[in-house]
Motif scaffolding. Structure first.
Motif, PDB file in Angstrom:
ATOM      1  N   LYS A  67       0.828  -1.213   0.000  1.00  0.00           N
ATOM      2  CA  LYS A  67       0.000   0.000   0.000  1.00  0.00           C
ATOM      3  C   LYS A  67       0.859   1.259   0.000  1.00  0.00           C
ATOM      4  O   LYS A  67       0.460   2.287  -0.538  1.00  0.00           O
ATOM      5  CB  LYS A  67      -0.953  -0.001   1.192  1.00  0.00           C
ATOM      6  CG  LYS A  67      -2.015  -1.064   1.077  1.00  0.00           C
ATOM      7  CD  LYS A  67      -2.902  -1.079   2.294  1.00  0.00           C
ATOM      8  CE  LYS A  67      -3.878  -2.239   2.175  1.00  0.00           C
ATOM      9  NZ  LYS A  67      -4.683  -2.397   3.386  1.00  0.00           N
ATOM     10  N   VAL A  68       2.050   1.172   0.603  1.00  0.00           N
ATOM     11  CA  VAL A  68       2.972   2.308   0.596  1.00  0.00           C
ATOM     12  C   VAL A  68       3.366   2.646  -0.838  1.00  0.00           C
ATOM     13  O   VAL A  68       3.370   3.809  -1.235  1.00  0.00           O
ATOM     14  CB  VAL A  68       4.228   2.007   1.453  1.00  0.00           C
ATOM     15  CG1 VAL A  68       5.290   3.078   1.272  1.00  0.00           C
ATOM     16  CG2 VAL A  68       3.857   1.848   2.910  1.00  0.00           C
ATOM     17  N   PHE A  69       3.676   1.631  -1.631  1.00  0.00           N
ATOM     18  CA  PHE A  69       4.042   1.860  -3.029  1.00  0.00           C
ATOM     19  C   PHE A  69       2.858   2.391  -3.829  1.00  0.00           C
ATOM     20  O   PHE A  69       3.020   3.263  -4.681  1.00  0.00           O
ATOM     21  CB  PHE A  69       4.585   0.578  -3.666  1.00  0.00           C
ATOM     22  CG  PHE A  69       5.913   0.155  -3.109  1.00  0.00           C
ATOM     23  CD1 PHE A  69       7.073   0.808  -3.475  1.00  0.00           C
ATOM     24  CD2 PHE A  69       5.993  -0.888  -2.209  1.00  0.00           C
ATOM     25  CE1 PHE A  69       8.300   0.429  -2.962  1.00  0.00           C
ATOM     26  CE2 PHE A  69       7.215  -1.289  -1.686  1.00  0.00           C
ATOM     27  CZ  PHE A  69       8.372  -0.621  -2.062  1.00  0.00           C
ATOM     28  N   ASP A  70       1.665   1.863  -3.566  1.00  0.00           N
ATOM     29  CA  ASP A  70       0.473   2.384  -4.240  1.00  0.00           C
ATOM     30  C   ASP A  70       0.267   3.859  -3.919  1.00  0.00           C
ATOM     31  O   ASP A  70      -0.042   4.658  -4.798  1.00  0.00           O
ATOM     32  CB  ASP A  70      -0.771   1.585  -3.826  1.00  0.00           C
ATOM     33  CG  ASP A  70      -0.840   0.221  -4.461  1.00  0.00           C
ATOM     34  OD1 ASP A  70      -0.273   0.050  -5.560  1.00  0.00           O
ATOM     35  OD2 ASP A  70      -1.470  -0.667  -3.874  1.00  0.00           O
ATOM     36  N   ARG A  71       0.467   4.202  -2.667  1.00  0.00           N
ATOM     37  CA  ARG A  71       0.275   5.591  -2.249  1.00  0.00           C
ATOM     38  C   ARG A  71       1.344   6.498  -2.854  1.00  0.00           C
ATOM     39  O   ARG A  71       1.050   7.592  -3.343  1.00  0.00           O
ATOM     40  CB  ARG A  71       0.300   5.660  -0.719  1.00  0.00           C
ATOM     41  CG  ARG A  71      -0.045   6.992  -0.145  1.00  0.00           C
ATOM     42  CD  ARG A  71      -0.177   6.994   1.375  1.00  0.00           C
ATOM     43  NE  ARG A  71       0.983   6.440   2.066  1.00  0.00           N
ATOM     44  CZ  ARG A  71       0.985   5.276   2.749  1.00  0.00           C
ATOM     45  NH1 ARG A  71      -0.107   4.551   2.818  1.00  0.00           N
ATOM     46  NH2 ARG A  71       2.074   4.855   3.349  1.00  0.00           N
TER      47      ARG A  71
ATOM     48  N   TYR B 266       1.522   5.699 -12.133  1.00  0.00           N
ATOM     49  CA  TYR B 266       1.141   4.549 -12.942  1.00  0.00           C
ATOM     50  C   TYR B 266      -0.353   4.522 -13.257  1.00  0.00           C
ATOM     51  O   TYR B 266      -0.846   3.558 -13.799  1.00  0.00           O
ATOM     52  CB  TYR B 266       1.530   3.247 -12.236  1.00  0.00           C
ATOM     53  CG  TYR B 266       3.016   3.102 -12.019  1.00  0.00           C
ATOM     54  CD1 TYR B 266       3.909   3.229 -13.079  1.00  0.00           C
ATOM     55  CD2 TYR B 266       3.522   2.857 -10.760  1.00  0.00           C
ATOM     56  CE1 TYR B 266       5.271   3.105 -12.877  1.00  0.00           C
ATOM     57  CE2 TYR B 266       4.885   2.716 -10.553  1.00  0.00           C
ATOM     58  CZ  TYR B 266       5.754   2.842 -11.615  1.00  0.00           C
ATOM     59  OH  TYR B 266       7.094   2.711 -11.417  1.00  0.00           O
ATOM     60  N   ALA B 267      -1.073   5.572 -12.939  1.00  0.00           N
ATOM     61  CA  ALA B 267      -2.511   5.623 -13.200  1.00  0.00           C
ATOM     62  C   ALA B 267      -2.772   5.903 -14.679  1.00  0.00           C
ATOM     63  O   ALA B 267      -2.102   6.739 -15.281  1.00  0.00           O
ATOM     64  CB  ALA B 267      -3.162   6.701 -12.338  1.00  0.00           C
TER      65      ALA B 267
ATOM     66  N   ARG C 166       2.237  -2.922  -7.889  1.00  0.00           N
ATOM     67  CA  ARG C 166       3.009  -4.029  -7.330  1.00  0.00           C
ATOM     68  C   ARG C 166       3.826  -4.739  -8.413  1.00  0.00           C
ATOM     69  O   ARG C 166       4.979  -5.113  -8.178  1.00  0.00           O
ATOM     70  CB  ARG C 166       2.072  -5.017  -6.648  1.00  0.00           C
ATOM     71  CG  ARG C 166       2.820  -6.179  -6.048  1.00  0.00           C
ATOM     72  CD  ARG C 166       1.903  -7.104  -5.278  1.00  0.00           C
ATOM     73  NE  ARG C 166       2.664  -8.243  -4.791  1.00  0.00           N
ATOM     74  CZ  ARG C 166       2.321  -8.975  -3.764  1.00  0.00           C
ATOM     75  NH1 ARG C 166       1.219  -8.709  -3.109  1.00  0.00           N
ATOM     76  NH2 ARG C 166       3.056  -9.997  -3.389  1.00  0.00           N
ATOM     77  N   LEU C 167       3.269  -4.905  -9.588  1.00  0.00           N
ATOM     78  CA  LEU C 167       3.996  -5.556 -10.670  1.00  0.00           C
ATOM     79  C   LEU C 167       5.192  -4.708 -11.102  1.00  0.00           C
ATOM     80  O   LEU C 167       6.304  -5.220 -11.266  1.00  0.00           O
ATOM     81  CB  LEU C 167       3.078  -5.822 -11.864  1.00  0.00           C
ATOM     82  CG  LEU C 167       3.731  -6.446 -13.092  1.00  0.00           C
ATOM     83  CD1 LEU C 167       4.334  -7.811 -12.771  1.00  0.00           C
ATOM     84  CD2 LEU C 167       2.731  -6.562 -14.228  1.00  0.00           C
TER      85      LEU C 167
END
Length: 88
Positions: free
Chosen positions: A39-43, A49-50, A61-62
């Protein structure tokens, strides 16, 4: 004859196996991946990457996982993708 169903295993798409059914869950990289707070990387990277238009964005994650493998094994972009295709 009846077909037995396994309630613990979700129904997958035809001809597509779930990744956790294809890999060795005791492999050190799998264990490392389970310890990481993704979740840290997503944040932190999610906006980068959107998808704004066109095809859906690749999961953060990938991208982070492949970048880690690329660094760890000193691989080129093409080599890490090829390795992923052969051995996810």
């Amino acid at each position: 004859m009846s077909i037995r169903s396994n309630p613990d295993q979700p129904q997958d798409e035809l001809f597509r196996s779930r990744l956790e059914n294809m890999i060795d869950m005791s492999h050190p990289l799998v264990k490392l991946g389970q310890c990481i707070d993704w979740k840290v990387f997503d944040r932190e990277f999610g906006e980068d990457y959107a998808a704004k238009a066109g095809r859906p964005a690749t999961r953060t994650r990938l991208i982070v996982g492949l970048t880690y493998l690329q660094f760890m094994y000193d691989m080129s972009d093409g080599a890490v993708v090829e390795r992923w295709v052969v051995s996810p």
